[in-house]
Write an enzyme that holds these catalytic residues in place. Structure first.
Site, PDB file in Angstrom:
ATOM      1  N   SER A  26      -5.834 -18.120  43.956  1.00 38.86           N
ATOM      2  CA  SER A  26      -5.194 -19.408  43.687  1.00 38.86           C
ATOM      3  C   SER A  26      -4.481 -19.383  42.335  1.00 38.86           C
ATOM      4  CB  SER A  26      -6.259 -20.496  43.667  1.00 38.86           C
ATOM      5  OG  SER A  26      -7.050 -20.329  42.516  1.00 38.86           O
ATOM      6  N   SER A  51     -15.746 -14.787  48.663  1.00 41.49           N
ATOM      7  CA  SER A  51     -16.817 -13.871  49.070  1.00 41.49           C
ATOM      8  C   SER A  51     -16.278 -12.750  49.951  1.00 41.49           C
ATOM      9  CB  SER A  51     -17.940 -14.637  49.771  1.00 41.49           C
ATOM     10  OG  SER A  51     -17.488 -15.241  50.950  1.00 41.49           O
ATOM     11  N   VAL A  52     -15.363 -13.062  50.856  1.00 40.39           N
ATOM     12  CA  VAL A  52     -14.801 -11.996  51.700  1.00 40.39           C
ATOM     13  C   VAL A  52     -13.896 -11.103  50.867  1.00 40.39           C
ATOM     14  CG1 VAL A  52     -13.396 -11.508  53.739  1.00 40.39           C
ATOM     15  CG2 VAL A  52     -14.983 -13.445  53.755  1.00 40.39           C
ATOM     16  N   CYS A 109     -17.903 -13.212  63.021  1.00 37.74           N
ATOM     17  CA  CYS A 109     -18.988 -12.272  62.743  1.00 37.74           C
ATOM     18  C   CYS A 109     -20.021 -12.162  63.856  1.00 37.74           C
ATOM     19  CB  CYS A 109     -19.676 -12.633  61.428  1.00 37.74           C
ATOM     20  SG  CYS A 109     -20.203 -14.349  61.324  1.00 37.74           S
ATOM     21  N   THR A 132     -10.813 -13.546  45.086  1.00 38.66           N
ATOM     22  CA  THR A 132     -11.991 -13.961  44.311  1.00 38.66           C
ATOM     23  C   THR A 132     -13.104 -14.536  45.181  1.00 38.66           C
ATOM     24  OG1 THR A 132     -11.010 -16.130  43.921  1.00 38.66           O
ATOM     25  CG2 THR A 132     -10.632 -14.448  42.234  1.00 38.66           C
ATOM     26  N   SER A 184      -6.431 -18.784  39.190  1.00 37.39           N
ATOM     27  CA  SER A 184      -6.829 -17.426  38.814  1.00 37.39           C
ATOM     28  C   SER A 184      -5.642 -16.552  38.446  1.00 37.39           C
ATOM     29  CB  SER A 184      -7.572 -16.774  39.987  1.00 37.39           C
ATOM     30  OG  SER A 184      -8.771 -17.459  40.254  1.00 37.39           O
ATOM     31  N   HIS A 242     -26.851 -10.517  61.199  1.00 32.63           N
ATOM     32  CA  HIS A 242     -27.021 -11.486  62.281  1.00 32.63           C
ATOM     33  C   HIS A 242     -27.837 -10.851  63.398  1.00 32.63           C
ATOM     34  CE1 HIS A 242     -24.313 -14.016  60.233  1.00 32.63           C
ATOM     35  NE2 HIS A 242     -23.258 -13.970  61.008  1.00 32.63           N
ATOM     36  N   LEU A 269      -8.657 -15.080  53.041  1.00 28.08           N
ATOM     37  CA  LEU A 269      -8.394 -16.500  52.768  1.00 28.08           C
ATOM     38  C   LEU A 269      -9.245 -17.407  53.648  1.00 28.08           C
ATOM     39  CD1 LEU A 269      -4.481 -16.439  52.568  1.00 28.08           C
ATOM     40  CD2 LEU A 269      -6.054 -16.926  50.661  1.00 28.08           C
TER      41      LEU A 269
END
Lengths: 364, 364, 364, 364
Positions: C37, C14-15, C155, C12, C40, C255, C84
């Site tokens: 988690s 962003s990654v 990143c 759930t 969820s 970036h 995670l």
């Protein structure tokens, strides 16, 4: 004249920091007690706060040792400014009032109380008469000044009602009012504040609870008092319909509102009469000579592309509201653009000016 | 089927570049002639253009030698898409039409002509009947397809009328309509385009001519044709009052509009009926199977904080309009938030879809 | 060929959302288990997630019931992608590996382990040989495929090393390397993510731990293996000095890094030789025909003002790194600007491509 | 003391407007002549200018009738501040000097002249000795003060050299210097200024001519004079190598620079010694008591994430430069982040302070 002792509740938060900036070298007040959570209590303010203002932390505030938000700690304050979050403000402010303290609060908790004035200090200072009466009567009876609370309005309401007040005074009631807001992110505080990814190349067409606040608070602020002068009587939904649509945009400070309104009375005034009425407006705080009162509570701009937040939000140090693009509206009577500085006239700045007015009126 | 030869006027500008992106590998059209100023003419397109799109310049367009914007250069085109600035579009487009060419133009110059359709391709394709009739009659008479022009609407009008069309079809006329726009800067082009300093920590509450365009174009697009089916009859100012307030905000692509409306008929439909009507809408372009037609011309969003430009502007490749926050309005009947992609459904993308519809209807 | 079963840890976040976008309709993988988690777990994914991607939540993921992040739930997965947070990744990923699962992780926890490959999939896929060897040997011995973990690099490291790899292969070691980064905010996730007030009309010249990551990871990624081929031997601080200065800027994705470098060998190559070397580079993932592998791992731009994040971050769907302004440097040998898509080649996208490579090499 | 008569060339442009803001109520100067193009000449300033400052147009400037930029119009000025674009500055400034006027110019045209001082007023005021000598000698010879020009440095050079000066004075020459700049858009003026679409969710890693200016001007500003004290001798390329990489970012005011440097002398000082040296620095303008001189020319910040443009650019009204993150550098000796206000210490503000210094030194 001796300076009045001022306390600040929620001193490390975003509203609290603004209170401290404004009060640090104030001609009427001295920063006396700074209250924050138990995590901060006991530390010097400079060590307790993550200072995020564009001005440096005032020297005079740096070394004040932070207290907890208890009546005991604030009991000698002549006035207490509350920047507490709504989650905490309720019981703390209540206890302060019951202990006889004078509280000016930015929290929303007591705004709707029937005997609590909801004040925009360039607009409806006459509403402070209810407090004045309460204080006078209590003193006569008990010899002691009673506690009270004055609420600062919601930030977007403040800008909206500024031009409405003189218009209503001159041309009679407004029966239809719409506002679409483009609101700055500073109002959302900064821990964590409004997410960057939501505001970068984006707008968010929703602010929780904001539309309801505007629609209701406007009616209280433009409303009157009961015949005893002790309770506030908002304009009814039948007399005035208000509709707000709220958006968060990529602006740091300064709420822009595209408003439209219709007067109840026919014929409606001319555009020029509306402008002149706004130009002529002098608010009571200015007449009282309050130190923070704006020279011009309302600035009428004639350039077609103004007001703009970056260029116009700092008029009269943020206490002046800018109104531009005043023109006839095909649906209602008039439309215009209103810009107000949300952290000044819409939050801490309003609180400080309310404090000055309370002092000028001998209420504190 | 052989591809139709497409020309692009103003090929190096911001609208022209979008036309080229959309036409380069199109199933119906082949990029045939690219017209620009005499400064660019004679160069290969890749050398003439300062390409500023997020996708690479299509290989198939790179080496096309740029022409001047003359009838001679475009005479073999089956369709000409015009991204010319209004300063130049007038005489050029006129000459093209007189020479028998089929022009789809993003310029504002001919939008108000009584016999020129003003088309939002997910909304009022039935207005193309006037062209169909003209073409059929001329062919019958002269054996030759006549020239004609179809105008693309203003970008902020396109988003506004998308949900209005099915609503009017279902619930009858709208008599009051307000929109406050928060418009992206891509519409301002890029040489020099909208100044960065005006959009950084700022909004500009004014876009020259935009409010007038919205207020007028809406009435033409939602209006009808005369009894001969040859001229357009906008809704009158008495029948529908429209008020627009336009703002430029820090968004790259995607116009957000906070709209409110009142139906003429009482009682007004329910919120749920309004939503269902919008969910059920299928535009003619989709029924015709046009390659760029959106699967859903309108997306009804239920999340309280949507639509948002960054997240929702690319629905159906920008041809789908998102509508959220549909709710009752204290002043009119309903308010809602509409998001449309200004350079797709509001400009070049609309042009290409209009071209596809003209083809599907055998008008070109 | 049957699709490989893929699990996503942290589904759930962003990654995790990016993993799901990339895996939903993948030719090699099928989304099989989504872990989040306990808050969820048990819900359908669409109800558990606050979806904040610009593409819609894939239909195929909507109804997957979310699991807790346990070995039991993921035991049938051929590969597990971990999004995670570092706060949770440590023990969970360890347990997964011990249970024989194949894990590709975006978390930083195991990047410095001596036997864990740290992979930028367009750069150092040869480092996967350590895993290949481990798997082959274990299978020979036990008949069972052992668990292992492959780490995705930080990143900003990913973009930096992309051009360095071919340069080192062609011109020998780099002994001095500097990078000043201008990093997008998407890397900071979105609950709450990077504060808007910190990025509006502002930059923040600091990202906690980032400079250390770049300075260390670069040496591992460009380094080799011990003679047994089982452990990674980063380049020593004596052989290569790396200095990073990291800034957060108002960019959503992408970036930008202003880098400079000096080769150990004299004379240094020419600017043209450097460019040609980069233009000629084909990464192993491309040679293997991996579905997500970029056509061009490196794009050399000649325009003086490129690469720019908004225009260039989506090259090869974000798997292609853009390098521009390659020129001599008065202090070191060369300076140049490198742009990479931080959530693609710098996070979830890298993970998926690593998965494809593992499959192509028959490691999973 | 009578106020000195000040003229402003290019008075309607962005630099000119800043000159007027700073000079309007200045204790030493009175705004006397405002020069602009013939299009503006003859109009009152308020009608000639499109005022785009965050402060209101000063009353005292509103009604000054704009002149053309001729010697005749400015002949009574004690000092002339030039905000002219480089396209126009050359011949006009030359004529002014030949006519005996004292010119302080923001244009780049004469910065490289061997006998023209290039001044950052918190850095190298000793370079004004060349003008002092010229004036003294000419007066002795002819009895008349001669004309001269003093150039303001490039904005990004100003911030860079501020901390370098005290460091070089204390620790000897710097032989390697790198800077990567993140520059505000206000430097690009506002007609049309920097395009919004280029700065929204974007950075542009290039500013035409900027890197060359930094690399050269630094050597002149930190350099000396010939033995006669009449000509400037920049540090040679052999003695000091400077490398700049320049980026335009979404910041309104305030240039951030990530710099690194190596001293020639070994051993290098400690980090603490570097900080203390910067903290102790008092510039000559401060010692002279100039009204605009900063209390602290350099502010050393210890917070890990500072300086930030929005929070720190206004230190000492923009005349104070902030330096943070001072730390050892793995490649050179030290790295640090420098923030300076580009329109104050990097442009018009510098000019006004130079004027004050010229007055304090009796050069005008």
């Amino acid at each position: 004249m001796a300076l009045k002792k001022a306390g600040v509740l929620g001193a490390t938060g975003s509203v609290g920091q603004r209170f401290i900036l404004l009060l640090a070298d104030h001609p009427d007040f001295e920063l006396s007690v700074l209250g924050a959570s138990s995590r901060s209590a006991g530390k010097e303010y400079k060590d307790a706060v993550t200072w995020k203002q564009t001005s440096l932390l005032p020297k005079s505030a740096e070394k004040i040792v932070v207290s907890e938000c208890t009546v005991e700690a604030f009991k000698d304050c002549d006035i207490v400014f509350s920047g507490l979050d709504a989650d905490y403000a309720g019981p703390i402010e209540k206890a302060f009032v019951e202990a006889g303290l004078s509280v000016v609060s930015n929290a929303k908790n007591y705004r709707r109380e029937v005997d609590v004035p909801l004040i925009v200090p360039i607009v409806n200072t006459e509403h402070l008469s209810a407090i004045e009466k309460k204080v006078t009567e209590a003193k006569a009876k008990t010899g002691k000044k009673p506690g009270f609370i004055v609420c600062i309005s919601n930030c977007s309401t403040a800008g909206l009602v500024a031009p409405l007040k003189p218009l209503v005074d001159s041309f009679g009631p407004i029966d239809l009012l719409t506002t679409t807001t483009l609101q700055a992110i500073s109002g959302a505080g900064f821990s964590p504040g409004f997410p960057g990814i939501d505001i970068l190349d984006n707008i968010v067409p929703y602010i929780s609870g904001e539309e309801e606040k505007i629609e209701w608070e406007t009616k209280k602020i433009l409303g009157g008092l009961n015949s005893e002068g002790t309770e506030f009587v908002p304009i009814s939904d039948d007399e005035m319909k208000v509709s707000a649509q709220c958006n968060r945009v990529a602006v740091s400070d300064g709420h822009t509102e595209c408003i439209a309104l219709r007067f109840k009375n026919r014929p409606a005034p001319s555009v020029e009469a509306v402008k002149q009425c706004l130009r002529d407006y002098v608010c009571e705080a200015t007449k009282l000579g309050c130190p923070s009162a704006p020279e011009h509570a309302i600035h009428v701009l004639e350039e077609p592309d103004r007001p703009q937040p970056r260029l116009d939000r700092d008029r009269d140090a943020g206490y002046g509201v800018s109104v531009g693009r005043i023109r006839e509206d095909p649906v209602l009577d008039f439309k215009m653009v209103v810009l107000s500085h949300n952290t000044v006239i819409g939050a801490a700045g309003a609180g400080v000016l309310i404090g000055e007015i309370l002092l000028a009126k001998n209420i504190i």
